[in-house]
Design a protein around this motif. Sequence first.
Motif, PDB file in Angstrom:
ATOM      1  N   UNK A  23      14.636 132.549  -7.658  1.00 19.94           N
ATOM      2  CA  UNK A  23      15.564 131.489  -7.268  1.00 19.94           C
ATOM      3  C   UNK A  23      15.592 130.402  -8.326  1.00 19.94           C
ATOM      4  N   UNK A  24      16.755 130.186  -8.879  1.00 15.25           N
ATOM      5  CA  UNK A  24      16.964 129.141  -9.876  1.00 15.25           C
ATOM      6  C   UNK A  24      17.728 127.997  -9.199  1.00 15.25           C
ATOM      7  N   UNK A  25      18.685 127.430  -9.884  1.00 17.55           N
ATOM      8  CA  UNK A  25      19.508 126.362  -9.337  1.00 17.55           C
ATOM      9  C   UNK A  25      20.703 126.161 -10.265  1.00 17.55           C
ATOM     10  N   UNK A  82      21.364 128.816  -6.407  1.00 21.53           N
ATOM     11  CA  UNK A  82      22.103 128.185  -5.304  1.00 21.53           C
ATOM     12  C   UNK A  82      22.547 126.771  -5.644  1.00 21.53           C
ATOM     13  N   UNK A  83      23.601 126.366  -4.967  1.00 20.77           N
ATOM     14  CA  UNK A  83      24.048 124.983  -5.042  1.00 20.77           C
ATOM     15  C   UNK A  83      23.348 124.175  -3.963  1.00 20.77           C
ATOM     16  N   UNK A  84      24.109 123.362  -3.253  1.00 21.32           N
ATOM     17  CA  UNK A  84      23.537 122.515  -2.203  1.00 21.32           C
ATOM     18  C   UNK A  84      23.407 123.326  -0.918  1.00 21.32           C
ATOM     19  N   UNK A  85      22.181 123.422  -0.413  1.00 18.86           N
ATOM     20  CA  UNK A  85      21.927 124.146   0.830  1.00 18.86           C
ATOM     21  C   UNK A  85      21.176 123.255   1.803  1.00 18.86           C
ATOM     22  N   UNK A  86      21.410 123.516   3.085  1.00 25.96           N
ATOM     23  CA  UNK A  86      20.748 122.741   4.140  1.00 25.96           C
ATOM     24  C   UNK A  86      19.328 123.243   4.334  1.00 25.96           C
ATOM     25  N   UNK A  87      18.471 122.928   3.391  1.00 27.33           N
ATOM     26  CA  UNK A  87      17.052 123.193   3.539  1.00 27.33           C
ATOM     27  C   UNK A  87      16.395 121.958   4.159  1.00 27.33           C
ATOM     28  N   UNK A  88      15.182 122.096   4.663  1.00 27.62           N
ATOM     29  CA  UNK A  88      14.521 120.903   5.236  1.00 27.62           C
ATOM     30  C   UNK A  88      14.438 119.753   4.236  1.00 27.62           C
ATOM     31  N   UNK A  97      33.104 126.209   1.371  1.00 23.33           N
ATOM     32  CA  UNK A  97      33.653 125.827   2.678  1.00 23.33           C
ATOM     33  C   UNK A  97      33.574 124.342   3.031  1.00 23.33           C
ATOM     34  N   UNK A  98      33.397 123.477   2.055  1.00 24.17           N
ATOM     35  CA  UNK A  98      33.428 122.046   2.319  1.00 24.17           C
ATOM     36  C   UNK A  98      32.180 121.511   2.980  1.00 24.17           C
ATOM     37  N   UNK A  99      31.077 122.175   2.788  1.00 21.46           N
ATOM     38  CA  UNK A  99      29.795 121.765   3.383  1.00 21.46           C
ATOM     39  C   UNK A  99      28.675 122.399   2.571  1.00 21.46           C
ATOM     40  N   UNK A 100      27.463 121.894   2.702  1.00 24.47           N
ATOM     41  CA  UNK A 100      26.331 122.572   2.068  1.00 24.47           C
ATOM     42  C   UNK A 100      26.152 123.975   2.637  1.00 24.47           C
ATOM     43  N   UNK A 101      25.564 124.856   1.855  1.00 26.18           N
ATOM     44  CA  UNK A 101      25.321 126.203   2.326  1.00 26.18           C
ATOM     45  C   UNK A 101      24.294 126.233   3.446  1.00 26.18           C
ATOM     46  N   UNK A 102      24.326 127.297   4.222  1.00 26.93           N
ATOM     47  CA  UNK A 102      23.350 127.514   5.275  1.00 26.93           C
ATOM     48  C   UNK A 102      22.346 128.557   4.805  1.00 26.93           C
ATOM     49  N   UNK A 103      21.109 128.403   5.244  1.00 26.33           N
ATOM     50  CA  UNK A 103      20.055 129.295   4.776  1.00 26.33           C
ATOM     51  C   UNK A 103      20.373 130.755   5.038  1.00 26.33           C
ATOM     52  N   UNK A 104      21.049 131.045   6.137  1.00 22.38           N
ATOM     53  CA  UNK A 104      21.386 132.430   6.451  1.00 22.38           C
ATOM     54  C   UNK A 104      22.328 133.018   5.404  1.00 22.38           C
ATOM     55  N   UNK A 105      23.164 132.174   4.780  1.00 18.38           N
ATOM     56  CA  UNK A 105      24.076 132.667   3.747  1.00 18.38           C
ATOM     57  C   UNK A 105      23.317 133.060   2.482  1.00 18.38           C
ATOM     58  N   UNK A 128      25.577 130.701  -6.276  1.00 17.86           N
ATOM     59  CA  UNK A 128      25.925 130.717  -4.853  1.00 17.86           C
ATOM     60  C   UNK A 128      26.146 129.269  -4.445  1.00 17.86           C
ATOM     61  N   UNK A 129      27.384 128.772  -4.680  1.00 19.44           N
ATOM     62  CA  UNK A 129      27.556 127.319  -4.635  1.00 19.44           C
ATOM     63  C   UNK A 129      28.874 126.809  -4.062  1.00 19.44           C
ATOM     64  N   UNK A 130      29.735 127.681  -3.536  1.00 19.55           N
ATOM     65  CA  UNK A 130      30.987 127.194  -2.971  1.00 19.55           C
ATOM     66  C   UNK A 130      31.865 126.457  -3.962  1.00 19.55           C
ATOM     67  N   UNK A 131      31.822 126.876  -5.244  1.00 22.91           N
ATOM     68  CA  UNK A 131      32.594 126.261  -6.340  1.00 22.91           C
ATOM     69  C   UNK A 131      32.164 124.831  -6.646  1.00 22.91           C
ATOM     70  N   UNK A 132      30.978 124.478  -6.227  1.00 22.91           N
ATOM     71  CA  UNK A 132      30.439 123.145  -6.529  1.00 22.91           C
ATOM     72  C   UNK A 132      29.966 123.094  -7.981  1.00 22.91           C
ATOM     73  N   UNK A 133      30.229 121.987  -8.655  1.00 26.18           N
ATOM     74  CA  UNK A 133      29.739 121.742 -10.003  1.00 26.18           C
ATOM     75  C   UNK A 133      29.024 120.398 -10.019  1.00 26.18           C
ATOM     76  N   UNK A 134      27.814 120.401 -10.569  1.00 21.42           N
ATOM     77  CA  UNK A 134      26.990 119.197 -10.548  1.00 21.42           C
ATOM     78  C   UNK A 134      27.592 118.145 -11.465  1.00 21.42           C
ATOM     79  N   UNK A 135      27.864 116.943 -10.965  1.00 24.58           N
ATOM     80  CA  UNK A 135      28.407 115.878 -11.799  1.00 24.58           C
ATOM     81  C   UNK A 135      27.321 115.218 -12.633  1.00 24.58           C
TER      82      UNK A 135
END
Length: 253
Positions: free
Chosen positions: A137-139, A182-188, A208-216, A237-244
């Motif tokens: 897992x990278x980022x 991965x991009x932004x995910x709803x981790x703890x 999808x306009x939200x952070x990823x879910x762990x199941x995804x 795996x980032x929903x087309x998100x690009x880090x500013x």
Amino acid sequence: MKIEGRGFIVAGGGSGLGLATARGLREAGAQVGVLDLKRGEWDGPCATADVADQAEVEQAIDTLISEIGELRGLLNTTGMGHSGLSVGPGRKVTAAGFRRVLEVNTLGSFILAQAAAERMIGSRSDEHGERGVIVSTSSIVAFEGQIGTAAYAAAKGGINAMTLPLAREFGRYGIRVITIAPGIFETPMFSQARGPMVDWLREQVVYPGRPGEAVEFAEMVAHIVRNRMLNGTVIRLDGAYRVPQGRHDWWVD
């Protein structure tokens, strides 16, 4: 490679992306063990180790193999950060902190991959000549590091860089090597974060306009395991998100 009936180890499987994946693999019929500093919410076979310590990792893997059977897959979701400005007012990044981030993220990923591959080599290949798959897992920060993430970006970039060389080397044994960024995910860790930067980041995922879910994330791992043509590459795996770029004042107390 089939998931059903195969032995998998999830490093960092006590929580977050790792826990979701460990549960998903088990639900798909795998024998799953978790390697982590803490068991967390995982209720199956578990062994503790500092991933930057080779002896601890090898002992933990062997302990888990004795419970789950022959090792066919390893997923590593362990990691840590050391964020902040590197120079000037508000400087927070230290050489010691930078070194530890490299040890856990980059060296730890190599130690886990090496130990897993050594054990997979001795197993019988399946009907397609495959012996196993290793997923790191990278980022996406490794591609677009924002202000304050030099240590984390360097460490994750190292994981990306070793993916193809390891895949080329391990391929002779029928072992695939893949990295997910991965991009932004709803981790703890992310869900508990607060502040203007976090609020702003949540709004940046295109669809999808939200952070990823762990199941995804877990679904991606399962697909990688099953698809033999996925090898030697880094998958965003980032929903087309690009880090500013980010802002300096986010890191100043």
